[in-house]
Structure formats: C-alpha cells, structure tokens
Design a protein around this motif. Structure first.
Motif, PDB file in Angstrom:
ATOM      1  N   CYS A  22     -14.143  62.884 -58.009  1.00 42.78           N
ATOM      2  CA  CYS A  22     -14.029  62.487 -56.611  1.00 42.78           C
ATOM      3  C   CYS A  22     -15.161  63.136 -55.814  1.00 42.78           C
ATOM      4  CB  CYS A  22     -12.676  62.887 -56.042  1.00 42.78           C
ATOM      5  SG  CYS A  22     -11.270  62.102 -56.876  1.00 42.78           S
ATOM      6  N   VAL A  23     -16.029  62.317 -55.264  1.00 45.16           N
ATOM      7  CA  VAL A  23     -17.215  62.824 -54.585  1.00 45.16           C
ATOM      8  C   VAL A  23     -16.840  63.582 -53.316  1.00 45.16           C
ATOM      9  CG1 VAL A  23     -19.382  62.170 -53.472  1.00 45.16           C
ATOM     10  CG2 VAL A  23     -18.613  60.964 -55.536  1.00 45.16           C
ATOM     11  N   PHE A  24     -15.841  63.093 -52.599  1.00 46.90           N
ATOM     12  CA  PHE A  24     -15.421  63.718 -51.338  1.00 46.90           C
ATOM     13  C   PHE A  24     -14.109  64.468 -51.553  1.00 46.90           C
ATOM     14  CE2 PHE A  24     -17.811  59.843 -50.307  1.00 46.90           C
ATOM     15  CZ  PHE A  24     -18.889  60.415 -49.634  1.00 46.90           C
ATOM     16  N   ALA A  25     -14.117  65.364 -52.526  1.00 42.59           N
ATOM     17  CA  ALA A  25     -12.896  66.043 -52.944  1.00 42.59           C
ATOM     18  C   ALA A  25     -12.235  66.816 -51.801  1.00 42.59           C
ATOM     19  CB  ALA A  25     -13.203  66.982 -54.113  1.00 42.59           C
ATOM     20  N   GLU A  26     -13.032  67.493 -50.977  1.00 37.76           N
ATOM     21  CA  GLU A  26     -12.453  68.281 -49.886  1.00 37.76           C
ATOM     22  C   GLU A  26     -11.734  67.396 -48.869  1.00 37.76           C
ATOM     23  OE1 GLU A  26     -15.494  68.598 -50.990  1.00 37.76           O
ATOM     24  OE2 GLU A  26     -15.714  70.685 -51.682  1.00 37.76           O
ATOM     25  N   ASP A  27     -12.385  66.294 -48.483  1.00 37.80           N
ATOM     26  CA  ASP A  27     -11.778  65.385 -47.515  1.00 37.80           C
ATOM     27  C   ASP A  27     -10.511  64.749 -48.088  1.00 37.80           C
ATOM     28  OD1 ASP A  27     -13.853  65.915 -45.791  1.00 37.80           O
ATOM     29  OD2 ASP A  27     -15.013  64.143 -46.367  1.00 37.80           O
ATOM     30  N   GLU A  28     -10.563  64.351 -49.346  1.00 39.66           N
ATOM     31  CA  GLU A  28      -9.392  63.726 -49.967  1.00 39.66           C
ATOM     32  C   GLU A  28      -8.244  64.723 -50.081  1.00 39.66           C
ATOM     33  OE1 GLU A  28      -9.928  61.483 -53.482  1.00 39.66           O
ATOM     34  OE2 GLU A  28     -11.710  60.433 -52.762  1.00 39.66           O
ATOM     35  N   ALA A  29      -8.568  65.961 -50.445  1.00 40.05           N
ATOM     36  CA  ALA A  29      -7.528  66.983 -50.567  1.00 40.05           C
ATOM     37  C   ALA A  29      -6.829  67.201 -49.234  1.00 40.05           C
ATOM     38  CB  ALA A  29      -8.131  68.285 -51.074  1.00 40.05           C
ATOM     39  N   ALA A  30      -7.611  67.229 -48.157  1.00 34.85           N
ATOM     40  CA  ALA A  30      -7.022  67.432 -46.831  1.00 34.85           C
ATOM     41  C   ALA A  30      -6.052  66.302 -46.489  1.00 34.85           C
ATOM     42  CB  ALA A  30      -8.122  67.526 -45.785  1.00 34.85           C
ATOM     43  N   LEU A  31      -6.425  65.065 -46.811  1.00 33.11           N
ATOM     44  CA  LEU A  31      -5.540  63.925 -46.531  1.00 33.11           C
ATOM     45  C   LEU A  31      -4.269  63.993 -47.375  1.00 33.11           C
ATOM     46  CD1 LEU A  31      -8.172  61.049 -46.292  1.00 33.11           C
ATOM     47  CD2 LEU A  31      -6.647  61.810 -44.467  1.00 33.11           C
ATOM     48  N   LEU A  32      -4.413  64.339 -48.633  1.00 31.34           N
ATOM     49  CA  LEU A  32      -3.243  64.438 -49.502  1.00 31.34           C
ATOM     50  C   LEU A  32      -2.292  65.540 -49.029  1.00 31.34           C
ATOM     51  CD1 LEU A  32      -5.006  63.987 -52.963  1.00 31.34           C
ATOM     52  CD2 LEU A  32      -3.519  62.328 -51.832  1.00 31.34           C
ATOM     53  N   LEU A  33      -2.858  66.665 -48.639  1.00 28.10           N
ATOM     54  CA  LEU A  33      -2.036  67.792 -48.179  1.00 28.10           C
ATOM     55  C   LEU A  33      -1.292  67.439 -46.892  1.00 28.10           C
ATOM     56  CD1 LEU A  33      -4.613  70.549 -49.021  1.00 28.10           C
ATOM     57  CD2 LEU A  33      -2.256  70.581 -49.828  1.00 28.10           C
TER      58      LEU A  33
END
Length: 262
Positions: A22-33
């Motif tokens: 996942c290229v935008f891992a930080e952004d995706e993690a924030a959305l999932l959290l």
C-alpha cells in the motif's frame, strides 16, 4: 480509536499495509483506525485490505466530490478524476435540469451533481444488479434508479427532455483490462471496465442513441482517455451531436461533450 483499545496499534497497521504494497499506508491506516468499531473490526478490515480488497470496499464508502458514497465488494469505485466530469456537467446544466446518470455504478456522479445544483430531476440506470442496489441507497430521496442496459430501462417520458446526460461508460480496451491494477481487475465488475476493442464500443452506442433522449441544447458528457478523445468526437458527430473536448491537467482527466443542436 485509541491504540490501547486494540492489539493493533497505528504503527503496526502501517507496517502491515506497507508490507502489502500500500503506497499510502499512513493515510489508509488513519482511515481504518477511525472507521473501526472495535479491535476485532479493525483486525478484520486490515486483513481484508492486506488481502488486496480495495480500501473503499473495506471501508464501505468512497469519497467523491466531498460526499461519502456507499460502495462494496463487486461495485465500481468512483475515481477522483471523474470529479472533473461532474464539474463539467454542472457548468452545462440549465436551471432545474433533467439529468440522467447512465452506467451509474454506485450513483456517485448523480449524487454529486444533485448536491451541486439547487434543483434536479434525476434518473440513473445501470445494467449490474449490485451497482443498482448501491445506487438506490446513495440516491434515496434524490432520484429514480433503474436496472437495465443503457437507455432500455428509462421511462419513455424522458425522450427529448434530458438536459444533462452523464455517461461514465467503460472505456478500457479489452486487451488492456489485464494490465489494470489488481484492485480493479479482480474486485470490480468487468462490465464497468471493458469498453471493447478500442475501448469505445459502449460509448458509441450511447452517442448514437443520445440525440433521441436529449432536449434541444442538452449535452452528453463522457470520460475517455486523451488518446481516445478524437474517436469519441467522431462518434458524437456521427450521432448528430456537436462535440468538444475539455481536459484537466490537474486530474489527468479528459471529458468529451456532445450537444444536441437547438
């Protein structure tokens, strides 16, 4: 969601997503959290994302023109570049327009256009039953949604009355579908991607029939690739429409408009 409430912390989610590519891992993690309702839900969502499910399918929604549009497995995810198509449609719309969102998928384009205009008579249609279910959810209270192939399910009372005909038709050439990212190729319906030999088979069908549905001065708007634009213009001209091309360098988006002469 506090990291202490889950065995998965924000850094560990980022690490798993990054390892999965996942290229935008930080952004995706924030959305999932933010979306997770509890530790088990978060773990399940991370697992689904790591397995390759599109982020929007995992979340259950996609952001489009500032709206949260419900989507799910097997449903086409609206692309950010297609916001340019909606903006062009809003600019061409008269007061109190009759709008048809053809090949509507989740209904994202119709919902976004309705949100940007004071008053709209909105109709939407798609051939895929899963898409229609989501479109009816997203367009509840905004318009009518029909299931069927292109114009076939639309009420005949719309003929000659449509001011804005949005048609986000599939335009990927058949031989190029296998080159798409797995998120699209595996998890989105092929009918929403495959546009035939040169990618414009469905668009030509729409352009040929559109003049019978458009009001005088009404416009058909489609998204294409830059290299397909000239052929799309030819198809609209062949159907009796007056074509023009507009491009957004920012969104890397190409829109072809065909207007019925007044």
């Amino acid at each position: 969601m506090p990291s202490s409430a889950s065995p998965l912390t924000a850094p560990s989610v980022v690490t798993r997503l990054r390892a999965a590519g996942c290229v935008f891992a930080e952004d995706e993690a924030a959305l999932l959290l933010r979306t997770a309702t509890g530790p088990a839900h978060l773990a399940a969502m991370v697992d689904r994302r790591v397995d390759g499910l599109p982020l929007e399918h995992v979340l259950g929604w996609a952001e489009f023109c500032g709206l949260r549009v419900a989507v799910g497995p097997g449903v086409f995810v609206p692309r950010r570049r297609t916001e340019f198509l909606v903006r062009q449609a809003a600019q061409t719309a008269p007061d109190r327009p009759v709008v048809v969102d053809l090949c509507c998928g989740s209904g994202a384009l119709g919902a976004a256009l309705a949100a940007s205009l004071p008053t709209v008579e909105l109709h939407a249609a798609d051939v895929d039953p899963a898409a229609v279910r989501y479109a009816r959810r997203n367009l509840a209270g905004l318009g009518e949604v029909y299931e069927g192939d292109l114009f076939a399910p639309l009420p005949v009372s719309l003929r000659g009355r449509v001011d804005v005909l949005l048609a986000n038709v599939p335009y990927v050439p058949t031989d190029d579908v296998e080159l798409l990212p797995a998120e699209a190729r595996v998890h989105e319906p092929r009918v929403a991607l495959d546009g035939g030999g040169d990618g414009l088979d469905v668009m030509r069908r729409v352009a040929a029939a559109a003049p019978g549905w458009l009001a005088p001065g009404g416009s058909l708007l489609v998204e294409t690739s830059e290299r397909q634009a000239a052929l799309a213009e030819e198809a609209m001209s062949a159907g009796g429409l007056l074509p023009r091309v507009v491009v957004s360098e920012e969104l890397y988006a190409t829109v072809v408009l065909g207007t019925r002469p007044t």
